[in-house]
Design a protein around this motif. Structure first.
Motif, PDB file in Angstrom:
ATOM      1  N   GLU A  54      46.184  30.541  27.450  1.00 30.06           N
ATOM      2  CA  GLU A  54      47.597  30.913  27.441  1.00 30.06           C
ATOM      3  C   GLU A  54      47.843  32.413  27.254  1.00 30.06           C
ATOM      4  N   GLU A  55      47.256  32.994  26.219  1.00 28.84           N
ATOM      5  CA  GLU A  55      47.507  34.410  25.940  1.00 28.84           C
ATOM      6  C   GLU A  55      46.885  35.311  26.999  1.00 28.84           C
ATOM      7  N   THR A  56      45.650  35.000  27.391  1.00 30.98           N
ATOM      8  CA  THR A  56      44.953  35.810  28.392  1.00 30.98           C
ATOM      9  C   THR A  56      45.698  35.774  29.715  1.00 30.98           C
ATOM     10  N   TYR A  57      46.140  34.578  30.116  1.00 34.16           N
ATOM     11  CA  TYR A  57      46.838  34.411  31.387  1.00 34.16           C
ATOM     12  C   TYR A  57      48.114  35.247  31.426  1.00 34.16           C
ATOM     13  N   ALA A  58      48.888  35.180  30.356  1.00 32.83           N
ATOM     14  CA  ALA A  58      50.137  35.946  30.308  1.00 32.83           C
ATOM     15  C   ALA A  58      49.856  37.452  30.383  1.00 32.83           C
ATOM     16  N   ASP A  59      48.829  37.906  29.657  1.00 33.11           N
ATOM     17  CA  ASP A  59      48.479  39.338  29.686  1.00 33.11           C
ATOM     18  C   ASP A  59      48.016  39.773  31.067  1.00 33.11           C
ATOM     19  N   LEU A  60      47.178  38.944  31.709  1.00 34.47           N
ATOM     20  CA  LEU A  60      46.687  39.279  33.045  1.00 34.47           C
ATOM     21  C   LEU A  60      47.823  39.385  34.049  1.00 34.47           C
ATOM     22  N   MET A  61      48.729  38.414  34.026  1.00 30.59           N
ATOM     23  CA  MET A  61      49.837  38.427  34.979  1.00 30.59           C
ATOM     24  C   MET A  61      50.751  39.626  34.731  1.00 30.59           C
ATOM     25  N   SER A  62      50.912  39.985  33.463  1.00 28.67           N
ATOM     26  CA  SER A  62      51.716  41.155  33.128  1.00 28.67           C
ATOM     27  C   SER A  62      51.071  42.429  33.671  1.00 28.67           C
ATOM     28  N   LEU A  63      49.745  42.551  33.524  1.00 27.99           N
ATOM     29  CA  LEU A  63      49.025  43.717  34.054  1.00 27.99           C
ATOM     30  C   LEU A  63      49.157  43.800  35.569  1.00 27.99           C
ATOM     31  N   LEU A  64      48.971  42.668  36.246  1.00 28.37           N
ATOM     32  CA  LEU A  64      49.066  42.657  37.704  1.00 28.37           C
ATOM     33  C   LEU A  64      50.485  42.962  38.168  1.00 28.37           C
ATOM     34  N   ASP A  65      51.455  42.443  37.452  1.00 28.82           N
ATOM     35  CA  ASP A  65      52.854  42.699  37.808  1.00 28.82           C
ATOM     36  C   ASP A  65      53.219  44.164  37.597  1.00 28.82           C
ATOM     37  N   ASP A  66      52.553  44.822  36.639  1.00 23.55           N
ATOM     38  CA  ASP A  66      52.805  46.245  36.376  1.00 23.55           C
ATOM     39  C   ASP A  66      52.040  47.162  37.321  1.00 23.55           C
ATOM     40  N   GLY A  67      51.247  46.593  38.238  1.00 25.24           N
ATOM     41  CA  GLY A  67      50.557  47.413  39.232  1.00 25.24           C
ATOM     42  C   GLY A  67      49.116  47.744  38.935  1.00 25.24           C
ATOM     43  N   MET A  68      48.510  47.078  37.964  1.00 26.59           N
ATOM     44  CA  MET A  68      47.085  47.293  37.692  1.00 26.59           C
ATOM     45  C   MET A  68      46.288  46.678  38.838  1.00 26.59           C
ATOM     46  N   PRO A  69      45.387  47.433  39.492  1.00 22.87           N
ATOM     47  CA  PRO A  69      44.605  46.880  40.605  1.00 22.87           C
ATOM     48  C   PRO A  69      43.659  45.770  40.147  1.00 22.87           C
ATOM     49  N   ILE A  70      43.531  44.757  40.987  1.00 27.44           N
ATOM     50  CA  ILE A  70      42.650  43.629  40.679  1.00 27.44           C
ATOM     51  C   ILE A  70      41.215  44.096  40.436  1.00 27.44           C
ATOM     52  N   MET A  71      40.729  45.029  41.262  1.00 28.60           N
ATOM     53  CA  MET A  71      39.333  45.457  41.133  1.00 28.60           C
ATOM     54  C   MET A  71      39.084  46.183  39.812  1.00 28.60           C
ATOM     55  N   ASP A  72      40.100  46.828  39.247  1.00 29.73           N
ATOM     56  CA  ASP A  72      39.938  47.458  37.927  1.00 29.73           C
ATOM     57  C   ASP A  72      39.764  46.398  36.841  1.00 29.73           C
ATOM     58  N   ILE A  73      40.535  45.320  36.939  1.00 28.35           N
ATOM     59  CA  ILE A  73      40.422  44.230  35.959  1.00 28.35           C
ATOM     60  C   ILE A  73      39.061  43.543  36.104  1.00 28.35           C
ATOM     61  N   VAL A  74      38.630  43.354  37.353  1.00 29.07           N
ATOM     62  CA  VAL A  74      37.319  42.750  37.605  1.00 29.07           C
ATOM     63  C   VAL A  74      36.227  43.582  36.951  1.00 29.07           C
ATOM     64  N   GLN A  75      36.271  44.889  37.174  1.00 30.30           N
ATOM     65  CA  GLN A  75      35.240  45.773  36.632  1.00 30.30           C
ATOM     66  C   GLN A  75      35.200  45.713  35.114  1.00 30.30           C
ATOM     67  N   THR A  76      36.364  45.794  34.483  1.00 29.49           N
ATOM     68  CA  THR A  76      36.427  45.765  33.016  1.00 29.49           C
ATOM     69  C   THR A  76      35.920  44.428  32.470  1.00 29.49           C
ATOM     70  N   THR A  77      36.374  43.333  33.083  1.00 30.45           N
ATOM     71  CA  THR A  77      36.003  41.998  32.611  1.00 30.45           C
ATOM     72  C   THR A  77      34.497  41.766  32.721  1.00 30.45           C
ATOM     73  N   LEU A  78      33.943  42.109  33.879  1.00 34.11           N
ATOM     74  CA  LEU A  78      32.520  41.829  34.096  1.00 34.11           C
ATOM     75  C   LEU A  78      31.630  42.731  33.255  1.00 34.11           C
ATOM     76  N   PHE A  79      32.000  43.995  33.101  1.00 30.98           N
ATOM     77  CA  PHE A  79      31.163  44.875  32.285  1.00 30.98           C
ATOM     78  C   PHE A  79      31.215  44.461  30.815  1.00 30.98           C
ATOM     79  N   THR A  80      32.399  44.028  30.359  1.00 32.38           N
ATOM     80  CA  THR A  80      32.515  43.537  28.983  1.00 32.38           C
ATOM     81  C   THR A  80      31.619  42.315  28.779  1.00 32.38           C
ATOM     82  N   GLY A  81      31.627  41.398  29.753  1.00 33.29           N
ATOM     83  CA  GLY A  81      30.770  40.214  29.667  1.00 33.29           C
ATOM     84  C   GLY A  81      29.303  40.587  29.622  1.00 33.29           C
ATOM     85  N   PHE A  82      28.912  41.594  30.415  1.00 30.57           N
ATOM     86  CA  PHE A  82      27.520  42.051  30.395  1.00 30.57           C
ATOM     87  C   PHE A  82      27.159  42.622  29.024  1.00 30.57           C
TER      88      PHE A  82
END
Length: 199
Positions: A54-82
């Protein structure tokens, strides 16, 4: 070598070559241990479950709606997981495309028209760098077609289980506001004169 230059280089906080060989083997960093996920499908399902919390989904949609590029979120998410030891660098690279499509599909369900990569408006690049590797223009164009023409996600990118879960995701309405609790108990007015007890 100039002593001032040497001082600047040695005091920047960067790792010294071979520094990882001096770390304590009995207390390795998370990314130095065996990865938690070794299958692209298991790792994709882990990411999708995380995205639809719930919280993650709302934050992600807010970021995308504000114009954050998908590939930037992908990079941050995957590097954090690594860095947390979820996957190794090879699996991290393989997860770029499915993670991008997950975010694209979730944005579509929330009726958000996301930006896929920085500079997309100029559209003058042949490839996009993600996590130090290039993501070919052909794949970026396929993502744009998916977004603009609502074509199907390429076969094999997302597992059938994730595609079934995607169909069940109910995006929150952007117009819906949480119910507000009254600040003043019902029947009382802020303009009312104070009672004897309050004086």
């Amino acid at each position: 070598m100039n002593q001032d230059y040497l001082n600047v280089i040695t005091n920047t906080g960067r790792p010294i070559p071979g520094q990882s060989l001096t770390s304590d083997p009995s207390n390795p960093a998370p990314y130095e241990k065996p990865a938690e996920y070794t299958s692209i499908h298991e790792a994709s399902e882990f990411l999708f479950e995380k995205f639809i919390e719930e919280e993650t989904y709302a934050d992600l949609m807010s970021l995308l709606d504000d114009g954050m590029p998908i590939m930037d979120i992908v990079q941050t998410t995957l590097f954090t997981g690594f860095s947390e030891g979820k996957w190794n660098p090879d699996l991290m690279m393989l997860l770029i495309e499915p993670t991008a499509y997950m975010l694209l599909a979730l944005a579509e369900r929330a009726e958000i028209d996301p930006i896929i990569y920085r500079g997309e408006e100029e559209d003058d690049i042949d490839e996009e760098a993600v996590l130090g590797v290039t993501f070919e223009q052909e794949k970026l164009n396929t993502m744009k077609k998916y977004r603009e023409e609502e074509i199907n996600i390429p076969k094999g990118v997302l597992s059938p289980a994730i595609q079934q879960q995607l169909a069940k995701v109910q995006p929150p309405s952007m117009m819906e506001q949480p119910p507000e609790e009254p600040m003043v108990p019902e029947g009382e007015s802020l303009l009312a004169p104070p009672t004897e007890e309050e004086v």
